[in-house]
Design a protein around this motif. Structure first.
Motif, PDB file in Angstrom:
ATOM      1  N   SER A 164       0.858  -1.184   0.001  1.00 24.94           N
ATOM      2  CA  SER A 164       0.046  -0.063  -0.005  1.00 24.94           C
ATOM      3  C   SER A 164       0.742   1.402  -0.075  1.00 24.94           C
ATOM      4  CB  SER A 164      -0.889   0.108   1.108  1.00 24.94           C
ATOM      5  OG  SER A 164      -0.301   0.056   2.405  1.00 24.94           O
ATOM      6  N   VAL A 165       2.085   1.027   0.390  1.00 22.55           N
ATOM      7  CA  VAL A 165       2.945   2.280   0.249  1.00 22.55           C
ATOM      8  C   VAL A 165       3.374   2.530  -1.091  1.00 22.55           C
ATOM      9  CG1 VAL A 165       5.165   3.204   0.979  1.00 22.55           C
ATOM     10  CG2 VAL A 165       3.932   1.768   2.584  1.00 22.55           C
ATOM     11  N   GLU A 166       3.655   1.491  -1.642  1.00 28.54           N
ATOM     12  CA  GLU A 166       4.140   2.022  -3.346  1.00 28.54           C
ATOM     13  C   GLU A 166       2.644   2.373  -3.947  1.00 28.54           C
ATOM     14  OE1 GLU A 166       6.111  -0.999  -5.296  1.00 28.54           O
ATOM     15  OE2 GLU A 166       5.581  -0.395  -7.298  1.00 28.54           O
ATOM     16  N   LYS A 167       1.568   1.849  -3.817  1.00 25.22           N
ATOM     17  CA  LYS A 167       0.179   2.376  -4.156  1.00 25.22           C
ATOM     18  C   LYS A 167       0.070   3.656  -3.793  1.00 25.22           C
ATOM     19  CE  LYS A 167      -4.205   0.005  -4.825  1.00 25.22           C
ATOM     20  NZ  LYS A 167      -5.202  -1.192  -4.271  1.00 25.22           N
ATOM     21  N   ALA A 168       0.061   3.980  -2.734  1.00 21.42           N
ATOM     22  CA  ALA A 168       0.041   5.590  -2.231  1.00 21.42           C
ATOM     23  C   ALA A 168       0.910   6.440  -2.816  1.00 21.42           C
ATOM     24  CB  ALA A 168       0.145   5.718  -0.602  1.00 21.42           C
ATOM     25  N   VAL A 169       2.248   5.981  -2.960  1.00 25.30           N
ATOM     26  CA  VAL A 169       2.976   6.793  -3.648  1.00 25.30           C
ATOM     27  C   VAL A 169       2.888   7.158  -5.076  1.00 25.30           C
ATOM     28  CG1 VAL A 169       5.594   6.666  -4.808  1.00 25.30           C
ATOM     29  CG2 VAL A 169       5.204   6.054  -2.045  1.00 25.30           C
ATOM     30  N   ARG A 170       2.534   6.030  -5.913  1.00 22.50           N
ATOM     31  CA  ARG A 170       2.026   6.370  -7.293  1.00 22.50           C
ATOM     32  C   ARG A 170       0.712   7.124  -7.236  1.00 22.50           C
ATOM     33  NH1 ARG A 170       0.931   0.308  -9.902  1.00 22.50           N
ATOM     34  NH2 ARG A 170       2.919  -0.474  -9.512  1.00 22.50           N
ATOM     35  N   ILE A 171      -0.393   6.955  -6.468  1.00 23.72           N
ATOM     36  CA  ILE A 171      -1.340   7.728  -6.405  1.00 23.72           C
ATOM     37  C   ILE A 171      -1.172   9.091  -6.245  1.00 23.72           C
ATOM     38  CG2 ILE A 171      -3.844   8.135  -5.510  1.00 23.72           C
ATOM     39  CD1 ILE A 171      -3.882   5.158  -4.855  1.00 23.72           C
ATOM     40  N   ALA A 172      -0.340   9.601  -5.339  1.00 28.32           N
ATOM     41  CA  ALA A 172      -0.291  10.893  -4.955  1.00 28.32           C
ATOM     42  C   ALA A 172       0.912  11.576  -6.174  1.00 28.32           C
ATOM     43  CB  ALA A 172       0.634  10.769  -3.684  1.00 28.32           C
ATOM     44  N   GLY A 173       1.239  10.691  -7.134  1.00 30.46           N
ATOM     45  CA  GLY A 173       2.145  11.208  -8.148  1.00 30.46           C
ATOM     46  C   GLY A 173       3.294  11.437  -8.113  1.00 30.46           C
ATOM     47  N   SER A 208     -18.114  18.468  -5.412  1.00 29.49           N
ATOM     48  CA  SER A 208     -16.974  18.727  -5.066  1.00 29.49           C
ATOM     49  C   SER A 208     -15.669  17.496  -5.074  1.00 29.49           C
ATOM     50  CB  SER A 208     -17.172  19.291  -3.291  1.00 29.49           C
ATOM     51  OG  SER A 208     -18.061  18.282  -2.766  1.00 29.49           O
ATOM     52  N   SER A 209     -16.450  16.276  -5.001  1.00 26.99           N
ATOM     53  CA  SER A 209     -15.407  15.156  -5.168  1.00 26.99           C
ATOM     54  C   SER A 209     -14.458  15.431  -6.316  1.00 26.99           C
ATOM     55  CB  SER A 209     -16.190  14.023  -4.967  1.00 26.99           C
ATOM     56  OG  SER A 209     -17.213  13.885  -6.272  1.00 26.99           O
ATOM     57  N   VAL A 210     -15.189  15.993  -7.391  1.00 22.78           N
ATOM     58  CA  VAL A 210     -14.178  16.161  -8.609  1.00 22.78           C
ATOM     59  C   VAL A 210     -13.052  17.170  -8.330  1.00 22.78           C
ATOM     60  CG1 VAL A 210     -14.244  17.034 -11.012  1.00 22.78           C
ATOM     61  CG2 VAL A 210     -16.336  15.923 -10.220  1.00 22.78           C
ATOM     62  N   GLU A 211     -13.211  18.171  -7.648  1.00 22.22           N
ATOM     63  CA  GLU A 211     -12.317  18.971  -7.329  1.00 22.22           C
ATOM     64  C   GLU A 211     -11.269  18.204  -6.299  1.00 22.22           C
ATOM     65  OE1 GLU A 211     -12.866  22.973  -6.012  1.00 22.22           O
ATOM     66  OE2 GLU A 211     -10.919  23.286  -5.107  1.00 22.22           O
ATOM     67  N   LYS A 212     -11.792  17.467  -5.169  1.00 22.20           N
ATOM     68  CA  LYS A 212     -10.788  16.569  -4.392  1.00 22.20           C
ATOM     69  C   LYS A 212     -10.238  15.685  -4.954  1.00 22.20           C
ATOM     70  CE  LYS A 212     -11.924  14.667   0.065  1.00 22.20           C
ATOM     71  NZ  LYS A 212     -12.945  14.437   1.159  1.00 22.20           N
ATOM     72  N   ALA A 213     -10.800  15.148  -6.379  1.00 25.45           N
ATOM     73  CA  ALA A 213      -9.957  14.009  -6.921  1.00 25.45           C
ATOM     74  C   ALA A 213      -9.032  14.694  -7.633  1.00 25.45           C
ATOM     75  CB  ALA A 213     -10.993  13.049  -7.696  1.00 25.45           C
ATOM     76  N   VAL A 214      -9.115  15.737  -8.408  1.00 19.41           N
ATOM     77  CA  VAL A 214      -7.925  16.610  -9.141  1.00 19.41           C
ATOM     78  C   VAL A 214      -6.938  16.898  -8.300  1.00 19.41           C
ATOM     79  CG1 VAL A 214      -7.645  18.832 -10.144  1.00 19.41           C
ATOM     80  CG2 VAL A 214      -9.664  17.607 -10.765  1.00 19.41           C
ATOM     81  N   ARG A 215      -7.111  17.364  -7.122  1.00 18.60           N
ATOM     82  CA  ARG A 215      -6.084  17.788  -6.040  1.00 18.60           C
ATOM     83  C   ARG A 215      -5.394  16.463  -5.647  1.00 18.60           C
ATOM     84  NH1 ARG A 215      -8.352  21.152  -1.032  1.00 18.60           N
ATOM     85  NH2 ARG A 215      -9.582  22.673  -1.934  1.00 18.60           N
ATOM     86  N   ILE A 216      -5.973  15.374  -5.218  1.00 16.56           N
ATOM     87  CA  ILE A 216      -5.481  14.268  -4.791  1.00 16.56           C
ATOM     88  C   ILE A 216      -4.589  13.715  -5.889  1.00 16.56           C
ATOM     89  CG2 ILE A 216      -5.827  11.775  -4.297  1.00 16.56           C
ATOM     90  CD1 ILE A 216      -8.296  12.726  -2.686  1.00 16.56           C
TER      91      ILE A 216
END
Lengths: 472, 472
Positions: A185-194, B184-192
């Protein structure tokens, strides 16, 4: 279905539920079904007209039940447990009936405030820093993602270039550090967070599967020299493969020196901090910026219930808060709106089951159960140790035992692996136990976890007896 | 608590649950508690010893229940509903008892395969493209985030620079488009996802709160000229404020021309596609790359149950799949492992309640209930329209009515707003109804949704009677 029909069927289900829990050992732990078998027994098309509940429940028994892996079976010793308990199930019945959406204080004040208090109770029980702010997340995966996103926001907002607002344009290349044994999940989070998985540095571990701090320090230095921006370390208390423990204190001091975020993933083992003999693990948690452990794994509480703590609540809120008109309420500055503490907007009433569990058992009974589990693991490990056909593959810190059949003299490693894989399959084929495997130092390893609500010494003895016979 | 004690208490709870549902109108819809009131009635410290369940349940009645907003009350007309139903609660009872972790096929084959089939049933019921692949997510917020992450991965992987692996270094600046009325979830997803909220272009809407395609087209052109990379449009079927409907077909053609991902957020209104009279909305969904709607809102199914569909399954799996040794199973290439279809690893057995609901009611009863709800809204709107103290603020597409007290001649807008806020508070203070507000064209607007499992014409009449009196 009228409410009186519901009453009748619900009473019938209650008797089935109690009988199921009483007789759970009659089921094979792991389902003996082939892929597609269940799918093909369910019609392709939804029914046009309603059906009597009797038919539906009969199909549940006939089609679904044989396809389930029984996670509450005392012989379930794979992965980590997801142990449940009678008071937790009672709470889930009420939660489902109230069916309240607990996204805002206003949408369920009692759910919000009970959650706040339960997170305080858990912190107290585990000796966590009292100034942390807690919230229930669905999983440790989501909590770890929240931690990385908050670290990202805090760093970039301090430089007036919040990534939440401006994106990654003009940002340095961030580096995230975790041990080679950290959870996927650490690698998954690193990917998701860009950040990109290439920027996750997996630091090697020592013989105890504990992150080598000197290598971490060296890596951070090198990265700084190369112009990277070290952002966060994810340290693990109780790795998934072997419950290895990273040195939180030294890692924390490194993070402090380098202004890095420290997230501690104690998803499984965190519950052990309830025991004074493990409390030393909590002492250095004051370095942590965020922390997660899962009452839904080893604290008798139904999934999902992941306890996430953060030191800087404002940074967390800045990361997730968006305030459209339709979600505004007159009390937004006074109360907790937990939708702003994580990714999903909608939230179930998850604090209720914690309340029921913590009050039904009380701290002393929970501690007794944890000790019972840990003793079972020590006992099982002692039998393995005394038998020279086997070897332990990792220290037994909690209630997980990692072991394998020793290589025979001159035996090729691939053949040892094959024998161990056969052993695992043979154990699981009995239907009495379900174990899973991992790989430690490249070697195929069997894992047995003793964390079930109903596991007794007799089950562990039976497992040992079976293994001992199969290994002949 | 022994299993026989559980049996006894569970039977008692069942009677309470049925009585609660029978008598739900005796409770005020929205809790009349002050912030901190519930918190301070729960001790600061967890109990050291266990307590009898009788005490715990008594406290539930005394402390928790008065602090709940009753989402299943027929007078709950705020936000969007989260309607539940008897068969759904029955399924949740079984789900809690089995307490299976449904992350992999192996960890519960029947849960995986029932989920696959239920997603096909839903697609069939709603006339969705049959080649889509469905999975249950916790919320539409998470589903929309999955969509953006998959779009990000697909675009960047095609250029051999997968952001999942390399991060944003060397990437163009991406632009995401959604209407000004999007959730608002669209903006939240764009940020994440790391795009930055500045790169979310909120396209103005027309008088029906429907995205103006010509403005979207123009914006995409301008962005291309400026060197931005248009990546994704999030179109909405049924906006949160007013159930506005974006023109999917024209948006879809624009996306196709510009090689952009089209995600359709039908979180609330998607259920209406079960009705032939709304089926036209599904016709142009073939343009969509992903789609989400929430059976946990308007399909009698307990939260959480968000149905997410994606056209390119491989792109979704590439986005989320990580395969550590301890999660490998021999069948990984043959079966669906739904942990790779979203953010969390752990998953509840959520398909069971869909199966129970869809079979208990059958398509025809669900359609009848939807029509009943929609007719209630039309009726309520007709009364408002015939009374010149009120004005409708948006078209009534489904079962949401947006309205307000008309400005009096020469009245300042701020005074109109104040009168409407007072009206909302007065309605909610009765305890018989709970409505929420939004802002449409800058104007404070009351929202009334008729989507409760037990809402009847008499409730809507009573609401109208009340409003009519309060407006005097």
């Amino acid at each position: 279905m009228t409410i009186e029909e519901f009453r009748k069927y619900a009473h019938e289900l209650v008797d089935w539920m109690a009988d199921y829990l009483n007789n759970i050992e009659q089921y094979p732990v792991k389902a003996f079904v082939a892929p597609g078998e269940v799918l093909h027994r369910i019609p392709n098309m939804p029914p046009e007209t309603g059906e009597p509940f009797e038919n539906i429940f009969a199909d549940f028994i006939k089609i679904i039940l044989p396809g389930m892996t029984h996670w509450q079976h005392p012989g379930f010793m794979g992965y980590f447990p997801a142990n449940s308990s009678p008071p937790s199930v009672l709470a889930e019945m009420l939660t489902a009936t109230l069916a309240a959406q607990c996204m805002l204080w206003q949408t369920s004040p009692a759910a919000t405030e009970l959650e706040e208090r339960m997170m305080q109770w858990l912190a107290h029980l585990c000796g966590l820093p009292t100034h942390w702010h807690g919230v229930i997340q669905d999983t440790a995966s989501s909590a770890t993602l929240c931690a990385l996103l908050t670290a990202r926001e805090k760093y970039s907002a301090q430089r007036q270039m919040a990534i939440n607002q401006y994106g990654f344009e003009g940002q340095p290349i961030f580096r995230i550090y975790a041990s080679a044994e950290s959870h996927s999940s650490v690698e998954k989070a690193v990917r998701i967070a860009g950040f990109g998985s290439n920027n996750l540095v997996k630091v090697p571990t020592d013989d105890n599967f504990s992150l080598k701090v000197e290598l971490l320090e060296q890596q951070i230095k090198e990265d700084l020299q190369k112009g990277y921006q070290p952002l966060c370390v994810v340290a693990t208390l109780g790795t998934t493969s072997s419950t290895g423990i990273d040195p939180i204190g030294p890692i924390g001091r490194l993070c402090q020196e380098n202004h890095m975020w420290l997230h501690v993933d104690a998803a499984y083992a965190g519950t052990a901090l309830m025991l004074p003999e493990y409390r030393y693990l909590a002492q250095e948690l004051s370095y942590a910026d965020s922390y997660v452990f899962n009452p839904h794994k080893w604290m008798l509480t139904n999934f999902d219930c992941s306890a996430y703590y953060v030191k800087d609540k404002e940074a967390l809120l800045r990361t997730f808060e968006i305030m459209p008109e339709y979600l505004k309420t007159p009390l937004d500055r006074v109360v907790n709106n937990y939708r702003d503490w994580g990714i999903p907007l909608g939230r179930r009433f998850r604090a209720l089951k914690l309340w029921f569990v913590l009050r039904t058992y009380g701290a002393e009974n929970l501690r007794a159960l944890l000790r019972h589990h840990i003793n079972l693991a020590k006992q099982f490990a002692s039998w393995l140790k005394a038998d020279d056909r086997f070897e332990l593959m990792a220290p037994v810190h909690f209630n997980l035992v990692c072991f394998r059949l020793k290589p025979k003299q001159g035996e090729d490693e691939s053949f040892t692996e094959q024998r161990n894989e056969q052993l695992l399959n043979a154990i699981n084929q009995t239907g009495h136990f379900f174990l899973t495997h991992t790989r430690l130092n490249g070697k195929y390893t069997l894992r047995a976890v003793f964390g079930q609500t109903y596991v007794k010494e007799k089950h562990v003895r039976a497992l040992w007896h079976l293994i001992s016979q199969l290994a002949l």
